[in-house]
Design a protein around this motif. Sequence first.
Motif, PDB file in Angstrom:
ATOM      1  N   PHE A 115       0.860  -1.178   0.000  1.00 55.26           N
ATOM      2  CA  PHE A 115       0.000   0.000   0.000  1.00 55.26           C
ATOM      3  C   PHE A 115       0.898   1.230   0.000  1.00 55.26           C
ATOM      4  CE2 PHE A 115      -2.939   3.149   1.676  1.00 55.26           C
ATOM      5  CZ  PHE A 115      -4.069   2.849   0.945  1.00 55.26           C
ATOM      6  N   ILE A 119       0.234   7.638   1.451  1.00 53.19           N
ATOM      7  CA  ILE A 119      -1.225   7.745   1.506  1.00 53.19           C
ATOM      8  C   ILE A 119      -1.732   7.187   2.834  1.00 53.19           C
ATOM      9  CG2 ILE A 119      -3.381   6.916   0.463  1.00 53.19           C
ATOM     10  CD1 ILE A 119      -2.045   7.146  -2.234  1.00 53.19           C
ATOM     11  N   LEU A 122      -0.997   9.668   5.425  1.00 54.68           N
ATOM     12  CA  LEU A 122      -1.946  10.777   5.319  1.00 54.68           C
ATOM     13  C   LEU A 122      -3.266  10.418   5.987  1.00 54.68           C
ATOM     14  CD1 LEU A 122      -2.843  13.505   3.856  1.00 54.68           C
ATOM     15  CD2 LEU A 122      -3.707  12.014   2.074  1.00 54.68           C
ATOM     16  N   VAL A 123      -3.756   9.211   5.703  1.00 53.72           N
ATOM     17  CA  VAL A 123      -5.028   8.792   6.277  1.00 53.72           C
ATOM     18  C   VAL A 123      -4.913   8.677   7.801  1.00 53.72           C
ATOM     19  CG1 VAL A 123      -6.697   6.907   6.404  1.00 53.72           C
ATOM     20  CG2 VAL A 123      -5.808   7.621   4.195  1.00 53.72           C
ATOM     21  N   GLY A 126      -4.438  12.090   9.290  1.00 54.11           N
ATOM     22  CA  GLY A 126      -5.671  12.844   9.105  1.00 54.11           C
ATOM     23  C   GLY A 126      -6.758  12.404  10.079  1.00 54.11           C
ATOM     24  N   LEU A 127      -6.875  11.104  10.283  1.00 50.65           N
ATOM     25  CA  LEU A 127      -7.920  10.607  11.172  1.00 50.65           C
ATOM     26  C   LEU A 127      -7.576  10.832  12.640  1.00 50.65           C
ATOM     27  CD1 LEU A 127      -8.984   7.325   9.377  1.00 50.65           C
ATOM     28  CD2 LEU A 127     -10.211   9.488   9.511  1.00 50.65           C
ATOM     29  N   PHE A 210       2.126  20.576   5.028  1.00 53.74           N
ATOM     30  CA  PHE A 210       1.659  21.405   3.915  1.00 53.74           C
ATOM     31  C   PHE A 210       0.154  21.199   3.725  1.00 53.74           C
ATOM     32  CE2 PHE A 210       0.728  22.096  -0.591  1.00 53.74           C
ATOM     33  CZ  PHE A 210       1.266  23.362  -0.783  1.00 53.74           C
ATOM     34  N   LEU A 211      -0.303  19.983   3.935  1.00 57.14           N
ATOM     35  CA  LEU A 211      -1.732  19.694   3.805  1.00 57.14           C
ATOM     36  C   LEU A 211      -2.509  20.078   5.065  1.00 57.14           C
ATOM     37  CD1 LEU A 211      -1.602  16.241   2.000  1.00 57.14           C
ATOM     38  CD2 LEU A 211      -2.302  18.420   1.024  1.00 57.14           C
ATOM     39  N   LYS A 230       1.405  30.108  -0.157  1.00 62.48           N
ATOM     40  CA  LYS A 230       0.697  29.821  -1.404  1.00 62.48           C
ATOM     41  C   LYS A 230      -0.268  30.943  -1.785  1.00 62.48           C
ATOM     42  CE  LYS A 230      -2.138  26.505  -0.990  1.00 62.48           C
ATOM     43  NZ  LYS A 230      -2.769  25.210  -0.668  1.00 62.48           N
TER      44      LYS A 230
ATOM     45  N   VAL B 252      -1.527  12.887  -4.542  1.00 61.34           N
ATOM     46  CA  VAL B 252      -2.346  13.425  -3.456  1.00 61.34           C
ATOM     47  C   VAL B 252      -2.069  14.915  -3.233  1.00 61.34           C
ATOM     48  CG1 VAL B 252      -2.829  13.272  -0.999  1.00 61.34           C
ATOM     49  CG2 VAL B 252      -2.602  11.203  -2.343  1.00 61.34           C
ATOM     50  N   ILE B 253      -0.780  15.235  -3.046  1.00 60.97           N
ATOM     51  CA  ILE B 253      -0.438  16.638  -2.776  1.00 60.97           C
ATOM     52  C   ILE B 253      -0.569  17.482  -4.040  1.00 60.97           C
ATOM     53  CG2 ILE B 253       1.463  18.173  -2.204  1.00 60.97           C
ATOM     54  CD1 ILE B 253       2.325  16.298  -0.085  1.00 60.97           C
ATOM     55  N   SER B 256      -4.022  18.361  -4.928  1.00 56.42           N
ATOM     56  CA  SER B 256      -4.573  19.373  -4.027  1.00 56.42           C
ATOM     57  C   SER B 256      -4.115  20.780  -4.421  1.00 56.42           C
ATOM     58  CB  SER B 256      -4.140  19.095  -2.583  1.00 56.42           C
ATOM     59  OG  SER B 256      -4.631  17.856  -2.178  1.00 56.42           O
ATOM     60  N   ILE B 257      -2.843  20.888  -4.810  1.00 60.23           N
ATOM     61  CA  ILE B 257      -2.321  22.211  -5.177  1.00 60.23           C
ATOM     62  C   ILE B 257      -2.982  22.727  -6.447  1.00 60.23           C
ATOM     63  CG2 ILE B 257      -0.269  23.487  -5.902  1.00 60.23           C
ATOM     64  CD1 ILE B 257       1.373  21.631  -4.153  1.00 60.23           C
ATOM     65  N   LEU B 267      -9.489  12.404  -1.609  1.00 59.42           N
ATOM     66  CA  LEU B 267      -9.082  11.847  -0.320  1.00 59.42           C
ATOM     67  C   LEU B 267      -8.786  12.963   0.683  1.00 59.42           C
ATOM     68  CD1 LEU B 267      -8.237   9.462   1.487  1.00 59.42           C
ATOM     69  CD2 LEU B 267      -5.956   9.653   0.531  1.00 59.42           C
ATOM     70  N   VAL B 268      -7.995  13.945   0.242  1.00 57.77           N
ATOM     71  CA  VAL B 268      -7.627  15.036   1.151  1.00 57.77           C
ATOM     72  C   VAL B 268      -8.873  15.807   1.587  1.00 57.77           C
ATOM     73  CG1 VAL B 268      -6.368  17.225   1.326  1.00 57.77           C
ATOM     74  CG2 VAL B 268      -5.296  15.265   0.234  1.00 57.77           C
ATOM     75  N   ILE B 271     -10.836  13.856   4.062  1.00 55.45           N
ATOM     76  CA  ILE B 271     -10.211  13.820   5.388  1.00 55.45           C
ATOM     77  C   ILE B 271     -10.528  15.112   6.142  1.00 55.45           C
ATOM     78  CG2 ILE B 271      -7.992  13.939   6.580  1.00 55.45           C
ATOM     79  CD1 ILE B 271      -6.957  11.838   4.693  1.00 55.45           C
ATOM     80  N   TYR B 272     -10.437  16.248   5.441  1.00 55.57           N
ATOM     81  CA  TYR B 272     -10.797  17.523   6.082  1.00 55.57           C
ATOM     82  C   TYR B 272     -12.235  17.476   6.583  1.00 55.57           C
ATOM     83  CZ  TYR B 272      -6.657  19.756   4.051  1.00 55.57           C
ATOM     84  OH  TYR B 272      -5.379  20.094   3.713  1.00 55.57           O
ATOM     85  N   ARG B 274     -13.973  14.875   7.243  1.00 53.41           N
ATOM     86  CA  ARG B 274     -14.244  13.638   7.987  1.00 53.41           C
ATOM     87  C   ARG B 274     -15.400  12.862   7.357  1.00 53.41           C
ATOM     88  NH1 ARG B 274     -11.641  12.140  12.293  1.00 53.41           N
ATOM     89  NH2 ARG B 274      -9.996  13.529  12.871  1.00 53.41           N
ATOM     90  N   ILE B 279     -13.540   8.527   2.577  1.00 53.66           N
ATOM     91  CA  ILE B 279     -12.167   8.166   2.963  1.00 53.66           C
ATOM     92  C   ILE B 279     -11.965   6.668   2.745  1.00 53.66           C
ATOM     93  CG2 ILE B 279     -10.494   8.005   4.845  1.00 53.66           C
ATOM     94  CD1 ILE B 279     -11.839  10.383   6.166  1.00 53.66           C
ATOM     95  N   VAL B 283      -9.330   4.853   0.191  1.00 54.41           N
ATOM     96  CA  VAL B 283      -8.317   3.920   0.667  1.00 54.41           C
ATOM     97  C   VAL B 283      -8.431   2.596  -0.092  1.00 54.41           C
ATOM     98  CG1 VAL B 283      -7.657   2.504   2.640  1.00 54.41           C
ATOM     99  CG2 VAL B 283      -8.063   4.932   2.950  1.00 54.41           C
TER     100      VAL B 283
END
Lengths: 275, 314
Positions: A115, A119, A122-123, A126-127, A210-211, A230, B252-253, B256-257, B267-268, B271-272, B274, B279, B283
Motif C-alpha cells: 500500500f 497515503i 496521510l489517512v 488525518g484521522l 503542507f496539507l 501559497k 495526493v499533494i 490538491s495544489i 481523499l484530502v 479527510i478535512y 471527515r 475516505i 483507501v
Amino acid sequence: MNIFKNKLTLTGMIIILVLVGTAIFAPMLVPHNPNEQCLNQALKGPCLEYPCGTDEFGRCIFSRIIFGARISLEIGIAVTAVSAAVGIALGLAAGFYGGAVDEIIMRIVDIFLAFPGLILALVVAGLLGPGILNVMVALALVGWMGYARVVRGTVLAEKEREFIETARSLGANDLYIMFRHLLPNVIAPVIIMASVGIGYAILASAGLSFLGLGAQPPTAVWGSMLSDGKSYLQTAPHLTIFPGLAILITVLAFNFLGDGLRDLLDPRLKRQSVE
Amino acid sequence: MLTYISRRLMMLAIVVLGVTIMTFVLMNVAPGDPAEMVAMARYGLENLTVEQVENIRISEGLDAPVWIQYMHWLAHALKGDLGRSLVTGDPVMQEIMVRAPATLILALASLVVSLLIAIPAGIISAARQNTMLDYLARTGALLGASMPNFWLALLLILLFSVTLGWLPVFGYGEFRHIILPAVTLGTGLAAITTRLTRSSMLEVLEQNYIITARAKGLQEGNIIFHHAFKNAFIPVITIIGLQLGHLLEGTVIVESIFAWPGLGKLLVDSIYARDYAVIQACVLLFAVLFVVINLLVDILYVYIDPRIRYEKKG
C-alpha cells in the motif's frame, strides 16, 4: 568512490552539522521572536532587518525557518529511530527464528509494502487529527518495513556462521546471540538507511504539514509556512521560496550523506540506492 | 504464471481487508463525532440542533458497534456499493468513478514526462561518463530526488502562471491544464530513473558483447542504442513499475495544489470533512490500484525479458 561523491558527502555532513547547531541554539540565533506579529511590517521582502522578509502577520520568516529546523530534525530523528527500532526487532526475530515467526512477520511487511506509504500516513495522521505527534506516529507506522527486510536478510546470512554456533555451545541464550552477535552485523546497512530515512521523514512530514496535518499555528513548521505562502505567490513570493529552500537543502544533505555512507560502508548495497 | 497471479490476488484481498479495517478502527478512535461533523456540513454550524445530529447518527448507521458497521460496509462494498457520502449524500461509487480517470491520466502524463527527461539524460550521462554533461545530469538527478514536489509545484506556478502568464494555475479538461501538474510529478520521478538508467548503462557498456561490437568497428551511436540500451532498459522498467505506485502518492499533494479533480484531492478533501464513507472508498481504491498496477508490471516483465520465470522462484 570518486571525487564527485566525496565532495558531496562532505557537503552533506557540513550542512547537517550546521542544521543541528542551528536547531540546538535556535533561541540565540534568531533576530526576532518567531511568533511575534508586527502587522505594520507584514509581507515585507528580504531586507537587512528581516533577512528572508516577513509573512502576512509581519513575522520574521528567517527566525521561523530557524525554529522550523528544530521541529523538522526532531520529527526526522524520532520517526527514523522508532522505525529503525521496530524494523530491527522484527527483522532480528524473523531471521533468527525462521519458520512461522518469519512467515508471519514477512507477510505483514508485504502487506504494508503493498500500500502506498504516504497515503497510509496521510489517512492515519488525518484521522488521528492534526498535531506533530500524530504525524510522527503515522510516518513511523509506514517506515519500518525496509529495516526489517534488510536486517532479516543479514541475519539469515550470519546466523549460519561458526561464531554463532560457538556462542551457542558456550551456553548463550537466544536474546544474547541476537543482540550481542547478530545486531552488530546489521549496524552498517541500518545507518545507511537511517540517514536517507531522516531526510525522507523530514520531506514527508513537510508534505503532511503542507496539507495542514502537522503542527498547528502559530508553531513555525516549514511545510505549513509553504502552504500559508501559497496565497501570496503573486505579491510576496519570498513566503514560498525560503521555507522550500530550507526543506530542499536539508533533504539534499541527508541524501548526500546516505549516498556517501553507502559507498563507504557497504559497496554491495550500491544497487539498492535507486530503489 | 496462473498460480503466481492468484497468489498476488490473494495478497490484494488481504491488503484491502487490512487497510480498510485499520481505517475503520482509526475512524472510531479518532477524536470528533462523525455524526456531528456531517450535521455541521449539511446544516451549517449556526442552526445545528441535537435532534439533527441524532437523526444523522441513526440514518447513517453510525450508532452501531464498529465491527457491525464494518461488516455492513464490506458486504455492500463486495456488491459494488460503497455507500453514500456523509456530506453530499451522493453515491460514493459514482464520485470515485468520475475521479479515478483524472488521477490515472495525471499519473500517465507524469510518467511520460519523466521518461522523456530520464532516458536521454541517463544515456548521455553514461555515454559521456565523468564529463561536464554527466555531472550536470547527476546534479540534476540529486536535486530532483530531494525536491519537495509541493514546493516545485509552487515554483512552477510562480514562474509559468504568475510571472509569465503562460499556463493556468488550475483547471481540468484541456491539455494546458495538465502541463504543470505532470511536470511537477514527472521531474521528481525522472531523478530516480535517470540515476538508474545511467548505472544500468554503465554496467552494460562493460560487457563483452559491447567490446565485441566495438572491435568489429560499429559506430558508437549504434552500440549505445542497439546493443547497450536494449539490455540496460530491463532494470529501468522494474523501477518504472515501482514508481507507478509511488506516483499515486505524489498525486495526493499535487492534485490538491492544482485543484486537479482526482482521487488524491478527493481523499484530502474527505479527510478535512471527515467524510468517512469517502475516505474508506479512497483507501480501498488506492489499495486496488497500487496492487493491480504492480501486478501488471510484473506480468509485463515476462514478455519483455524471457529470462524471467515466476514459477521457479517459487
